[in-house]
Design a protein around this motif. Structure first.
Motif, PDB file in Angstrom:
ATOM      1  N   LEU A 110      12.013   8.826   8.739  1.00 54.69           N
ATOM      2  CA  LEU A 110      12.789   9.986   8.287  1.00 54.69           C
ATOM      3  C   LEU A 110      13.367   9.738   6.897  1.00 54.69           C
ATOM      4  CD1 LEU A 110      14.643  10.914  11.589  1.00 54.69           C
ATOM      5  CD2 LEU A 110      12.890  12.283  10.445  1.00 54.69           C
ATOM      6  N   LEU A 111      13.867   8.531   6.677  1.00 57.58           N
ATOM      7  CA  LEU A 111      14.404   8.197   5.357  1.00 57.58           C
ATOM      8  C   LEU A 111      13.297   8.188   4.300  1.00 57.58           C
ATOM      9  CD1 LEU A 111      16.960   5.414   6.303  1.00 57.58           C
ATOM     10  CD2 LEU A 111      17.489   7.651   5.304  1.00 57.58           C
ATOM     11  N   ALA A 112      12.091   7.798   4.689  1.00 60.24           N
ATOM     12  CA  ALA A 112      10.970   7.800   3.743  1.00 60.24           C
ATOM     13  C   ALA A 112      10.681   9.212   3.250  1.00 60.24           C
ATOM     14  CB  ALA A 112       9.725   7.201   4.407  1.00 60.24           C
ATOM     15  N   VAL A 141       8.714   3.879   3.375  1.00 61.76           N
ATOM     16  CA  VAL A 141       9.103   3.451   4.725  1.00 61.76           C
ATOM     17  C   VAL A 141       9.766   2.075   4.671  1.00 61.76           C
ATOM     18  CG1 VAL A 141       8.256   2.827   7.024  1.00 61.76           C
ATOM     19  CG2 VAL A 141       7.343   4.839   5.871  1.00 61.76           C
ATOM     20  N   ASP A 142       9.209   1.168   3.865  1.00 65.38           N
ATOM     21  CA  ASP A 142       9.821  -0.156   3.694  1.00 65.38           C
ATOM     22  C   ASP A 142      11.238  -0.017   3.136  1.00 65.38           C
ATOM     23  OD1 ASP A 142       7.524  -1.531   4.544  1.00 65.38           O
ATOM     24  OD2 ASP A 142       6.681  -1.527   2.511  1.00 65.38           O
ATOM     25  N   ARG A 184       1.075   8.872   8.328  1.00 73.25           N
ATOM     26  CA  ARG A 184       2.011   9.223   7.257  1.00 73.25           C
ATOM     27  C   ARG A 184       3.211   9.983   7.844  1.00 73.25           C
ATOM     28  NH1 ARG A 184      -2.556  11.900   3.327  1.00 73.25           N
ATOM     29  NH2 ARG A 184      -3.971  10.094   3.301  1.00 73.25           N
ATOM     30  N   PRO A 185       4.422   9.613   7.443  1.00 74.12           N
ATOM     31  CA  PRO A 185       5.619  10.241   8.029  1.00 74.12           C
ATOM     32  C   PRO A 185       5.649  11.762   7.923  1.00 74.12           C
ATOM     33  CG  PRO A 185       6.245   8.277   6.831  1.00 74.12           C
ATOM     34  CD  PRO A 185       4.785   8.496   6.546  1.00 74.12           C
ATOM     35  N   MET A 196       0.843  -1.197   0.000  1.00 77.28           N
ATOM     36  CA  MET A 196       0.000   0.000   0.000  1.00 77.28           C
ATOM     37  C   MET A 196       0.881   1.251   0.000  1.00 77.28           C
ATOM     38  SD  MET A 196      -2.761   1.310   2.867  1.00 77.28           S
ATOM     39  CE  MET A 196      -3.731  -0.192   2.773  1.00 77.28           C
ATOM     40  N   ALA A 197       0.572   2.174  -0.878  1.00 74.51           N
ATOM     41  CA  ALA A 197       1.322   3.429  -0.934  1.00 74.51           C
ATOM     42  C   ALA A 197       1.046   4.261   0.308  1.00 74.51           C
ATOM     43  CB  ALA A 197       0.924   4.215  -2.178  1.00 74.51           C
ATOM     44  N   ILE A 198       2.035   5.082   0.716  1.00 73.61           N
ATOM     45  CA  ILE A 198       1.882   5.903   1.918  1.00 73.61           C
ATOM     46  C   ILE A 198       0.695   6.850   1.785  1.00 73.61           C
ATOM     47  CG2 ILE A 198       2.991   7.761   3.240  1.00 73.61           C
ATOM     48  CD1 ILE A 198       5.633   6.331   2.868  1.00 73.61           C
TER      49      ILE A 198
END
Length: 224
Positions: free
Chosen positions: A29-31, A44-45, A11-12, A1-3
């Protein structure tokens, strides 16, 4: 699933804006940095995969392009963005030091040196040049390679300090594959430099050894 299909409060980006970046995980944070994921994986993955692959932020930021690009969705564009973020962080800390952040408190210096040296794959010897108020005048890598008393020339360090009209200096080098502990050669080199600089009234405030996320301070251990 997309963010974008997640509930908004999960959501980040929305969580960062509402609660601040300190409340996000490393992968979140990386996402935000990545913006998008790849087929079958959200950003996120992918951020989680990055931390798993490189082990830490130090490992991630020090990765070479070829290694960085082994993960699906990462390539030269993202690598360039990551290196730009690292350089911005270095420059921010340098500005703080130049503005007069007290260097008698080692925290800012350690952070700066970790950004400067923590990711290098080779041994590097740098010097921070300070004015009479302990503000940063300049920093420079003076030597690289296997660092011993015979490869780090005291006269070159003295010349560099005098050229910048430094009142004091901080020495630093890294141990790319070792521990943040001084070797007998490190101790001997520190004393030789301290003696040579004292002849021209330049004080050696500290000598730091950086090994990844760990930093050793000669001054904190009473060795300066």
């Amino acid at each position: 699933m997309a963010i974008t299909d997640w509930p908004e409060d999960q959501r980040p980006r929305e969580r960062l804006l509402k609660h601040g970046p300190q409340h996000l995980s490393d992968s979140e944070l990386l996402a935000i940095f990545l913006r998008t994921g790849v087929k079958g994986k959200s950003a996120v993955d992918l951020g989680r995969d990055m931390m798993s692959r490189f082990g830490s932020f130090a490992g991630l930021f020090s990765a070479q392009l070829a290694d960085f690009s082994t993960l699906d969705g990462l390539g030269p564009a993202k690598y360039a963005q990551l290196q730009a973020i690292l350089e911005l962080a270095r420059r921010l800390l340098a500005e703080e030091l130049q503005a007069g952040v007290p260097l008698s408190s080692a925290k800012s210096v350690m952070q700066y040196l970790q950004l400067m040296l923590g990711g290098k794959q080779y041994e590097s010897f740098v010097v921070l040049f300070l004015d009479v108020r302990n503000r940063l005048i300049d920093s420079a890598e003076l030597f690289r390679g296997s660092l011993t008393q015979t490869s780090v020339y005291p006269r070159e360090v003295v010349k560099a300090a005098l050229a910048r009209n430094a009142a004091s200096i901080i020495l630093a080098h890294n141990h790319p594959t070792g521990l943040a502990e001084p070797s007998p050669a490190d101790r001997s080199l520190t004393q030789a430099l301290k003696y040579a600089l004292a002849l021209v009234d330049v004080r050696v405030l500290d000598h730091f050894i950086v090994a990844g996320p760990n930093v050793y301070s000669f001054a904190e251990k009473g060795l300066i």
